[in-house]
Write a protein that holds these residues in place. Structure first.
Motif, short mmCIF file in Angstrom:
data_model
loop_
_atom_site.label_atom_id
_atom_site.label_comp_id
_atom_site.label_asym_id
_atom_site.label_seq_id
_atom_site.Cartn_x
_atom_site.Cartn_y
_atom_site.Cartn_z
N ALA A 130 0.81 -1.22 0.00
CA ALA A 130 0.00 0.00 0.00
C ALA A 130 0.84 1.26 0.00
O ALA A 130 0.30 2.37 -0.08
CB ALA A 130 -0.92 0.00 1.24
N LEU A 131 2.15 1.13 0.11
CA LEU A 131 2.96 2.33 0.36
C LEU A 131 4.08 2.60 -0.62
O LEU A 131 4.66 3.68 -0.61
CB LEU A 131 3.59 2.23 1.77
N SER A 141 -9.83 3.43 3.04
CA SER A 141 -9.14 2.16 2.84
C SER A 141 -7.90 2.36 1.99
O SER A 141 -7.89 3.16 1.06
CB SER A 141 -10.04 1.16 2.12
N MET A 142 -6.90 1.57 2.30
CA MET A 142 -5.71 1.55 1.45
C MET A 142 -5.81 0.34 0.53
O MET A 142 -6.63 0.30 -0.35
CB MET A 142 -4.44 1.54 2.32
N VAL A 156 2.19 0.07 -8.86
CA VAL A 156 1.69 -1.14 -8.17
C VAL A 156 0.84 -0.71 -6.99
O VAL A 156 -0.29 -1.16 -6.81
CB VAL A 156 2.88 -2.02 -7.69
N THR A 157 1.40 0.17 -6.21
CA THR A 157 0.69 0.62 -5.01
C THR A 157 -0.60 1.36 -5.36
O THR A 157 -1.65 1.09 -4.78
CB THR A 157 1.63 1.51 -4.16
N THR A 158 -0.52 2.26 -6.31
CA THR A 158 -1.74 3.04 -6.58
C THR A 158 -2.82 2.14 -7.18
O THR A 158 -4.00 2.28 -6.85
CB THR A 158 -1.45 4.25 -7.50
N ASP A 159 -2.43 1.16 -8.00
CA ASP A 159 -3.44 0.25 -8.53
C ASP A 159 -4.00 -0.66 -7.45
O ASP A 159 -5.19 -1.01 -7.47
CB ASP A 159 -2.85 -0.59 -9.67
N VAL A 170 -4.39 0.06 -4.34
CA VAL A 170 -5.33 0.86 -3.53
C VAL A 170 -6.59 1.16 -4.33
O VAL A 170 -7.71 1.14 -3.80
CB VAL A 170 -4.62 2.14 -3.03
N LEU A 171 -6.43 1.42 -5.60
CA LEU A 171 -7.58 1.64 -6.46
C LEU A 171 -8.51 0.43 -6.44
O LEU A 171 -9.73 0.54 -6.27
CB LEU A 171 -7.09 1.91 -7.90
N ASN A 172 -7.94 -0.73 -6.59
CA ASN A 172 -8.75 -1.95 -6.61
C ASN A 172 -9.52 -2.15 -5.31
O ASN A 172 -10.70 -2.51 -5.31
CB ASN A 172 -7.86 -3.18 -6.88
N GLU A 232 -3.00 -5.39 -6.94
CA GLU A 232 -3.04 -4.60 -8.18
C GLU A 232 -3.17 -5.46 -9.42
O GLU A 232 -3.45 -4.95 -10.50
CB GLU A 232 -1.78 -3.74 -8.29
N ASN A 271 -10.42 0.06 -3.15
CA ASN A 271 -11.47 1.06 -2.99
C ASN A 271 -12.65 0.80 -3.93
O ASN A 271 -13.80 1.12 -3.60
CB ASN A 271 -10.90 2.46 -3.20
N TYR A 272 -12.34 0.23 -5.05
CA TYR A 272 -13.40 -0.11 -6.00
C TYR A 272 -14.30 -1.21 -5.40
O TYR A 272 -15.53 -1.12 -5.43
CB TYR A 272 -12.76 -0.60 -7.30
#
Ligand SMILES: Cc1ncc(COP(=O)(O)O)c(C=O)c1O
Ligand SMILES: Cc1ncc(COP(=O)(O)O)c(C=O)c1O
Lengths: 493, 437, 493, 437
Positions: free
Chosen positions: A258-259, A385-386, A358-361, A363-365, A436, A367-368
């Protein structure tokens, strides 16, 4: 017209021992090029066994069919989504497997001369440097075999530092949301464990922390993001509180996915942390292992790292065994080197920018999923959520359906279940970590399945409670297994 | 990025559903001070081809294809092709710990078979699903003995692998578990039974002996058992070379057996991942660390398997668990299983016989340091030369010699530990012998 | 309680094209180390395409899941028995795969200097010698890519020989039990095909042969054992008849698994034969290929072998291109070398005695099946069986159930079907070839299944006719496929 | 024997059921004279370890890891790891031709995708499931044209791969199918359109042109089509380097495209197994050789795939079949499919661009023989040295140079065919250029 489907033969693959028949062979050895030796003469008659009773006797084709058939009873990442919370079940790139099997790496002996091990040593050195950069820490040991051993290693180091400072102290603080290995590791290192309750928003209660921390406290072990998938927003204050009292801040880095590239533990006050290369860094889980649990530390803790340390000696890498403050060895040799190769391959493939993505995807997933499932499942903590999201089965429990049953039903929809009943602070937790490497399509199918199950719970809870239906093996009686343990095969007598 | 399966338009659609503008918004709640304000200082990602090239280059910096006479806890044995075939199947390779039994019967059944084969090999009643390696298995076995006996002290033979003993020290340090060592008989290379007897007391939880020991010698398991049991201690028998069990009497007098299975088709891999294991008597099973698979039934009454006795483990018992182990070495244990399956009852014996024959051939041409009976490893005196000189001479012939023992045993600075396996060629062994002339 | 099982997600894996989404990538190329080039400038603008319309755009994880999921819809030798008659579906040793992938072999270029290809050449030379010994012939070419091409090659050679003798002749005789490739190959070589009826005992009718053979006949193509699994007991007489008239005897060696170490075509009058390395010699079928169809010939035919030939030149292997009688090339380069490596590995593993054991076990297995199934299925030819046995569906047809339906029902029992409707001389044939690599256990399960189906046919023929029930895909409509062929995906318009 | 899964007691039980004494009795009906009275003169079987050692030894007798500038129908391209992962799955590797659709949907669907991708690449309507290789694909395409047109004569360009032309001669010899060749323009290296035009007649079934041709030059497909079609002949376009199709306009004017897919993740393997393919227009599909997979439905109405239009094939039509092909190169076609999947729309183009850039770099440092536009192969003059001298000099540097053309084209004895791909390193190309100085 009744189908009367007969079970596939591979659904009845017996145990190896039941398949054995005297005289079948799956091996051949080369002819000896030296004289044969009488074992009794060489080893002493009473040191020699007669035979390995019950050991398998099968042919090669039976061996490969046995394992191939069994493999089809499993589910792996390469089949589909595996949203086990806290496990970071991401795609395991196959190139990592290929490079780890290169002869020069796979067949290197741990004691071969350093001059003839420079390739392996370079790989480890490069990985250490990359992990230091990713975590913002000063030094890294790759020796620990898994996350739990990383924890133990780090706690031993913190203890050594505190001891050198005059007092190893008595206890370690651990939030109630922590993974079980945290307290277990602290105990092996000789510390008492004090649990601290999480706040209402699911994070560390810094007020409580401030009250608790005293000269007896060696360290706080915090997971960040924590096991609720929530970033510990007060982490800097927590660090300050601890440091003010001479205590240390340990971070369980299992959730580093996540980071990466977004925030570095070294920048928010962490003194030591472990990473799970078999999570964040894509090495395969192999049905339970192997992993690798490197520990990254700040300068202060560096003298205490396990033996040996890699050091540069001229143009070569060498091992440094002369480090008087080291906590010693935590395992034989240098670490799970084959796993380290895979992790470095992953870091090289992604590179700096890739790791952030990797991290942003990830976290995106998460949250989706959260957004899509919130209308159907209770969300006990509403903080942002992270990389993962934790629901509770509160609504479904009203129909008598629990998280473990929803999980089994998910299997019928073609997914591996999420993590059940963890973290402990959520009653009936559904802990979902997509990672991700899931497509939008797969996420849509997964959330559709979860929504469909939520509806089934309303309309036909009994049906859900008896899932799964689509697997070779229906619901397994775990209680019976524990009541009268049968832990090995024995010939029918 | 090829590992990221989303197109930008898909990301956009997802952000829209979530209701945020950009992916950065998902991190907006992170305190400003913790955020990394610069890109990671790591080069951009490279192609698969370059990754392969990079590791190929590293691999060639290691020794490649040199005949090697090192053992000492990591052994060269031929790995049947089937092993890699099996563990390369994604179903085994990429699955998690089999918590969800209904969808993990493949892994579960193979572990059950693994546990069974380890019992058959060691003569124990029950074996776990694996430990990190032999060294941590030994340390955990000691802790297990402490729990089982309620005593604290541990006596370990100096003929146990030095790095295993180092790990034991690290683990025991803070557990009120004093570790003491006892020596070996200078002539035989087996444990010094008198010293052991002398050092035993009623506070001793366990005696730890390795067989074949670090010097390759079949050690005095029975005698050690007698001494340990007489004072109410447990005997822990350690092995680093499981191929020996194809031929050697199983350590049936032991209460706990802790070992390393690298020899069973696990490549040395510069020291890991290997696979440790602990086996014991039924009565101690609840003190055992690590995962256990048990047999049960499903709702249709069919045989099924699942993880069991989890109340020993950290995820249930937390600080009171028998161990902190969680991730273990499952895939390596599977490799060992396939190896045991391929060799089977006859093969493992023949394999052991070949190892013995090769080692006997080599030791027959050298001067053994000890008179004890050895399996596929042995200590030799390097006579007028130093071990390092001999190794250097061998390296010139592209042969990796033995392990100079001075590093671990100052009193054996004139000695070297050599290992011969079924893969050692006669011509190479002759070259080794020659280097000693 | 209704299960309402939802289909597993992997049961719905779409076509790649349906999974594509613009911008997804599964590849990355290294940075160019030379200047980039403008394609239009270098190639001419009108030689450059815009894009490959419809070509897939997926990520790596989707690619591996796609193919992994699809693979689970297949059945392979490693799952269980695959008793396709005439196909010799034996276990394909995995070591063969490993050695064929060795860099020095797999990455050898066909035009690399002979001095740097000695390893590959030695492998081919050794394989040629081994096949000559197994077949009792004088010379072998490894060039043909499969059995059918072997046939063609051999017929071209026979034609060349006859032509050199003065008359290439007009026709080739082929028993009605022969495989379709035999007449098809003869036709390409410019021969008319004359079928000869098999005798009542299922073998060559030598009386008829004697009547037919004349100066127009170039050769007889006989399969031995023939496709009924029966040894051609009159083979020596047939050879004599042919040779007396200046015609040649060709043997289709697809069934060589019945003869290794027991009888050699070279010893019973055969002038030329082909082998299927992908049958007898264990190379995997790969869902349809590749194979290799070496041709072994007697001395007389040697001058006509395809170009180039391996020859010894001092201590090295070299290629001989100067052979004026050669029929020329039948394909580019030297043959399916990777398949040849596998076949040699198999021969080395078995050795001489082992190959004989292969044959005796193969024949044992076929006879065991025959014995167990004879009470339930009609055996149209009662001559002794070799490596396979052919039943007919005569009894089951009375209930309206045909061989193709019994075959589908067999799938539900966990087996791949036998060969259906071949050889053509058996009406409703069930052609069963177990090979030597089946265990007694598997044979028992298989014959139990066949017996059970025979009983089902009596009690519930309709049920059998609609099988299979246990597969992802139920009975496939092959008629519709041929009526309105859809041979490629197109975007929905 | 490890591949034989029966114990002797099982054999005994089976013989008893059959009702014979020994296994020899099963062969008792073979005439005495045909029986082999001695053991085969082949050594006893060896162990897996020895097999691996044997082939490793052979592999080292080949060139290993040399940079190589050979193309000429077999190309070095990086093979993505996924390819081997997929084809190593026993489900693909060890299955037979998918006659039984219900249990072979995996293979069938991958072939359907293969057919589709080949159409997308070539601009054709339909493609078959594979042929043995490019050379036989070309010969079969010629035979197909003969069937489709009812004519017999075939005109093939001399700039088509010489070995492909040799195969065409072998196949055509006895089919009343005269094959004539036409030349190339000495300056450009493209087909001699005038000669082609001159040689065309109304008996000509097909004109065969390769592009990029054997000299690596993008050939005159459109012009050839025009000439062929004007006289009612079909145009067959051959390719040996499918990577070129990532960039080059598809040969849409062709009636039949026949090619070799080795470049798509199939290792050169010393010449085979590779994978040929034929693609064509819808109207010629019934003349097409080889297997075809079609889409249909199962009884539940779900999409399904099966082999179709089998009435073209030998097992149905026997001597009247479109070809004798039965076993094809399915697994290699699957490798090509995985390759096309991994590179995809953007990747194949970028790959082609890189090949072009590398080749342009190299050719830029040498003297090209022809002025036609080339892709990743090109012919260069060796100036004062002979091609063999240059290759020898390169071999000393452990580089494999190009293909001396004198062997195939006496008039080009002073020339060499070189190939550069994405795997060619700049430093190695510089070394090649240097060798020409
Ligand atoms: C949060 C957390 N901490 C620690 C661990 C322990 O790591 P390992 O299993 O590698 O010992 C895990 C893994 O399950 C985890 O999820
Ligand atoms: C008897 C017989 N002859 C010839 C062949 C043709 O061989 P291939 O498929 O290798 O071309 C076969 C294969 O199916 C066969 O069974």
């Amino acid at each position: 017209m009744t189908p009367r489907v007969q079970p596939h033969i591979s659904l009845h693959e017996p145990l190896l021992f039941e398949r054995s028949s005297p005289g079948k062979l799956a091996y051949q050895l080369p002819e000896l090029d030296v004289p044969a030796v009488d074992p009794s003469a060489a080893l002493g008659a009473d040191n020699v066994r007669s035979e390995i009773e019950g050991f398998p006797e099968v042919s090669e084709v039976e061996a490969i069919r046995h394992y191939t058939r069994l493999s089809t009873w499993n589910y792996g990442i390469e089949y589909g989504m595996y949203p086990l919370g806290s496990c970071t079940m991401k795609y395991n790139p196959r190139v990592n497997e290929a490079v780890a099997r290169l002869d020069g790496l796979a067949w290197a002996h741990p004691y071969q001369p350093e001059a003839l091990a420079q390739g392996s040593m370079e790989i480890m050195a490069r990985l250490e440097a990359a992990l230091a950069e990713i975590t913002g820490m000063d030094a890294v040991t790759l020796q620990p075999a898994a996350g739990a051993q990383g924890e133990l290693t780090a706690i031993l180091m913190m203890r050594a530092l505190l001891k050198k400072r005059g007092n190893p102290r008595k206890k370690i603080l651990i939030p109630d949301s922590a993974h079980g290995t945290n307290p277990a590791s602290a105990a092996i290192a000789g510390y008492a464990v004090e649990n601290i309750k999480s706040s209402e928003t699911g994070v560390l209660d810094v007020e409580a922390l401030e009250r608790i921390v005293n000269e007896d406290v060696a360290a706080l072990m915090v997971t960040n993001p924590n096991t609720l998938g929530i970033f510990e927003e007060n982490i800097l204050r927590a660090a300050a509180i601890l440091h003010a009292k001479g205590a240390l801040l340990y971070m369980d880095g299992a959730n580093m996915n996540a980071l990466m590239g977004v925030a570095r533990p070294g920048d928010f006050g962490v003194d030591a942390l472990h990473l799970n290369l078999h999570k964040t860094f894509s090495t395969p889980h192999g049905g339970g292992g192997p992993g690798a649990g490197p520990v990254a530390v700040k300068k202060e803790l560096e003298p205490f790292l396990p033996l040996p340390r890699l050091k540069r000696s001229g143009k070569k890498w060498a091992y440094d065994y002369k480090r008087k403050y080291s906590v010693g060895r935590v395992r034989a040799f240098y670490g799970n080197s084959g796993v380290l190769v895979r992790a470095l391959a992953y870091i090289l493939a992604n590179g700096g920018p890739g790791l952030r993505r990797v991290t942003t995807d990830a976290v995106l997933n998460a949250n989706y999923i959260r957004k899509r499932l919130e209308p159907y499942y209770d969300l006990p903590y509403s903080s942002r959520s992270m990389h993962e999201v934790v629901f509770s089965d509160e609504r479904q429990a009203k129909q008598g359906v629990r998280t473990s049953e929803i999980a089994k039903r998910l299997i019928d929809y073609g997914f591996h279940p999420y993590t059940v009943s963890f973290p402990l602070i959520v009653h009936g937790a559904l802990m979902i970590e997509p990672t991700e490497t899931e497509t939008k399509h797969e996420l849509d199918r997964f959330t559709d399945a979860m929504i469909s199950i939520a509806k089934e719970v309303e309309t036909d809870p009994e049906m859900v409670k008896n899932a799964p239906y689509g697997t070779r093996t229906s619901r397994v009686d775990e209680v019976a297994a524990a009541r009268k343990p049968v832990l090995r095969w024995k010939p029918a007598s | 990025m090829r590992y990221l399966p989303k197109s930008d338009s898909e990301r956009r659609a997802m952000l829209d559903l979530i209701g945020v503008e950009s992916v950065e918004d998902l991190f907006a709640h992170l305190p400003e001070e913790v955020r990394l304000k610069r890109p990671l200082d790591l080069p951009a990602g490279i192609s698969e081809y370059e990754i392969v090239e990079y590791f190929r280059a590293r691999a060639t910096e290691n020794a490649n294809g040199y005949p090697c006479f090192l053992g000492a806890g990591a052994y060269y044995h031929y790995r049947p092709v089937l092993v890699d075939t099996v563990v390369s199947r994604g179903e085994f390779l990429t699955s998690y710990t089999p918590y969800q039994a209904e969808i993990s019967q493949g892994t579960l059944m193979t572990i059950f078979e693994f546990q069974t084969m380890i019992c058959q090999l060691t003569g124990m009643d029950v074996a776990n699903a694996s430990m990190y390696d032999g060294s941590t298995a030994m340390a955990e076995a000691a802790m297990m003995a402490v729990r089982a006996t309620g005593r604290g002290r541990v006596l370990v033979a100096r003929s146990v692998h030095p790095e295993y003993r180092a790990v034991l020290r690290t683990y025991s340090e803070n557990q009120g578990m004093p570790v003491e060592e006892f020596g070996y008989v200078t002539a035989a290379g087996t444990i010094d039974l008198e010293e052991l007897d002398r050092k035993m007391d009623d506070l001793t939880a366990a005696v730890i002996v390795q067989s074949p020991n670090f010097f390759g010698i079949v050690d005095q398991v029975r005698a050690a058992a007698e001494i340990a049991h007489r004072r109410g201690a447990l005997l822990i028998v350690v092995f680093t070379e499981p191929v020996s069990l194809g031929l050697l009497r199983p350590p049936a007098e032991a209460d706990i057996v802790a070992g390393e299975l690298q020899s069973f088709a696990i490549s040395p891999s510069y020291g890991g991942p290997h696979a440790g294991v602990i086996a014991t008597r039924d009565k101690y099973v609840r003190q055992m660390p690590g995962r256990l698979v048990g047999q049960t039934v499903d709702t249709r009454g069919n045989r099924a398997f699942c993880l069991t006795l989890a109340t020993r483990e950290q995820h249930i018992r937390r600080e009171k668990a028998t161990s902190n182990i969680c991730t273990n070495q499952a895939l390596l244990a599977l490799m060992a299983s396939v190896f045991m399956t391929v060799y089977g009852k006859h093969g493992l014996r023949e394999l052991a016989e070949q190892n013995l024959a090769k080692a006997q051939y080599l030791v027959g041409r050298l001067r053994p340091r000890f008179c004890g009976k050895s399996f596929n490893e042995f200590v030799v005196l390097t006579e007028s030369k130093t071990p390092d000189d001999i190794n250097k001479a061998l390296l010139k012939k592209k042969i990796i010699g033995g392990l100079p023992l001075g590093r671990f045993y100052p009193e054996l600075a004139d000695s070297m530990l050599l290992c011969a396996t079924e893969m050692s060629r006669r011509a190479d062994m002759d070259a080794v012998a020659e280097a000693f002339q």
